[in-house]
Design a protein around this motif. Structure first.
Motif, mmCIF file in Angstrom:
data_model
loop_
_atom_site.group_PDB
_atom_site.id
_atom_site.type_symbol
_atom_site.label_atom_id
_atom_site.label_comp_id
_atom_site.label_asym_id
_atom_site.label_seq_id
_atom_site.Cartn_x
_atom_site.Cartn_y
_atom_site.Cartn_z
ATOM 1 N N ASN A 101 6.775 44.783 -15.692
ATOM 2 C CA ASN A 101 8.453 44.417 -15.147
ATOM 3 C C ASN A 101 8.017 42.759 -15.143
ATOM 4 N N PRO A 102 7.668 42.159 -16.013
ATOM 5 C CA PRO A 102 7.414 40.570 -15.801
ATOM 6 C C PRO A 102 8.608 39.894 -15.530
ATOM 7 N N ALA A 103 8.876 38.683 -15.012
ATOM 8 C CA ALA A 103 9.658 38.082 -15.068
ATOM 9 C C ALA A 103 10.513 37.121 -16.606
ATOM 10 N N MET A 104 8.695 37.136 -16.736
ATOM 11 C CA MET A 104 9.838 36.860 -18.346
ATOM 12 C C MET A 104 8.328 36.611 -19.611
ATOM 13 N N VAL A 105 9.127 36.729 -20.116
ATOM 14 C CA VAL A 105 7.559 36.946 -21.504
ATOM 15 C C VAL A 105 8.659 36.465 -22.741
ATOM 16 N N SER A 106 7.276 36.067 -22.720
ATOM 17 C CA SER A 106 7.432 34.529 -24.364
ATOM 18 C C SER A 106 6.140 34.601 -25.494
ATOM 19 N N GLU A 107 6.011 34.107 -26.392
ATOM 20 C CA GLU A 107 5.114 33.904 -27.269
ATOM 21 C C GLU A 107 5.201 32.365 -27.965
#
Length: 297
Positions: A101-107
């Motif tokens: 459950n990360p606080a943010m996901v990015s790419e």
């Protein structure tokens, strides 16, 4: 285009990243971090390093996520490749997101795979209407699959692509608007691209839509080994350069504090050096707030 209902089904964690400086997590710093619990706001990890069934990597990530908010910043989805995304990679990412459950996901806005061949690099996506539509489809695929809103990062550019027909900021902003994702603005990338391509970095920073920005990245760079090329390389191997700090201050003074990552992925120093860079970023964030309050008074 996605409906508001579809976009709202992509959840965000109850607690996002704090508007403080974070640091990229490296295994060689684990003992310092877990033993001393440094006063760092959060940590970033590359999910590709943890797409394993078990073992010490996942154990470290369990311990890290129990103590700090974490952000998962992908490097291998090949969002800008114009091909169907790898289903196994998506499934592995979803398992990690569901578990930690990360606080943010990015790419990244880049491509790294073609016809089943994976290239361990972030290659430039042509900025055309066709590529924009393909990028939006890829972002939607990821967000729908993992059930989360993601951020997309502006690229580093070294040479102009002759097929480009859309300015970079317009391209990434339109991708975010159409897909409902947010922007991760790498200020070092802005500086390098402006230097290499000859555009105005200040004008770019001044036009960044603050309401779409969810995170900032800062890193060091180097000149190319061949001085005749007059090119800057995004090496993530040095402290943040003064002109990059200036751009960061300019952006924060306008849009306010944002979670800010110190990236250092090559020639990685001891933990004390990274901790000092993070503390410096926090001071810059504090100054930005002070400047905003003074301007409003």
């Amino acid at each position: 285009m996605k409906t508001l209902t579809q976009i709202s089904n992509r959840s965000l964690p109850a607690h996002g990243l704090p508007e403080r400086a974070g640091v990229g997590f490296k295994a060689e710093h684990a003992q310092d971090i877990f033993s001393n619990a440094p006063a760092v706001g959060w940590f970033e990890v590359h999910p590709e390093n943890y797409m394993v069934a078990g073992g010490p990597r996942l154990a470290m990530l369990e311990e890290l996520s129990a103590q700090y908010p974490i952000s998962m910043h992908g490097v291998g989805l090949s969002l800008g490749g114009g091909e169907a995304l790898n289903k196994n990679h998506l499934a592995d990412l979803k398992r990690l997101v569901d578990r930690f459950n990360p606080a943010m996901v990015s790419e990244h806005i880049a491509w790294s795979a073609h016809e089943g061949l994976y290239m361990a690099d972030l290659l430039p996506t042509p900025m055309t209407q066709t590529s924009l539509a393909q990028l939006v489809d890829a972002i939607n695929t990821v967000q729908d699959f993992i059930g989360r809103r993601i951020l997309i990062e502006n690229p580093t550019s070294y040479v102009p692509l002759p097929q480009n027909s859309i300015p970079e900021l317009e391209f990434i902003s339109e991708a975010a608007e159409r897909s409902g994702c947010g922007l991760l603005i790498d200020v070092n990338n802005v500086y390098i691209s402006a230097y290499n391509l000859g555009f105005d970095a200040n004008a770019f920073i001044d036009a960044v839509p603050g309401d779409l920005v969810g995170e900032i990245h800062l890193a060091g760079h180097e000149e190319d080994a061949n001085p005749e090329d007059n090119v800057l390389i995004d090496t993530h191997s040095r402290p943040v350069a003064d002109p990059v700090w200036d751009l960061f201050d300019r952006l924060m003074a306008r849009i306010g504090r944002k979670p800010t990552l110190i990236e250092w992925d090559n020639d990685v120093p001891g933990w004390d050096v990274l901790a000092r860079e993070a503390a410096l970023a926090d001071r810059h964030l504090d100054f930005a707030v002070a400047d905003q309050l003074e301007a409003a008074s």
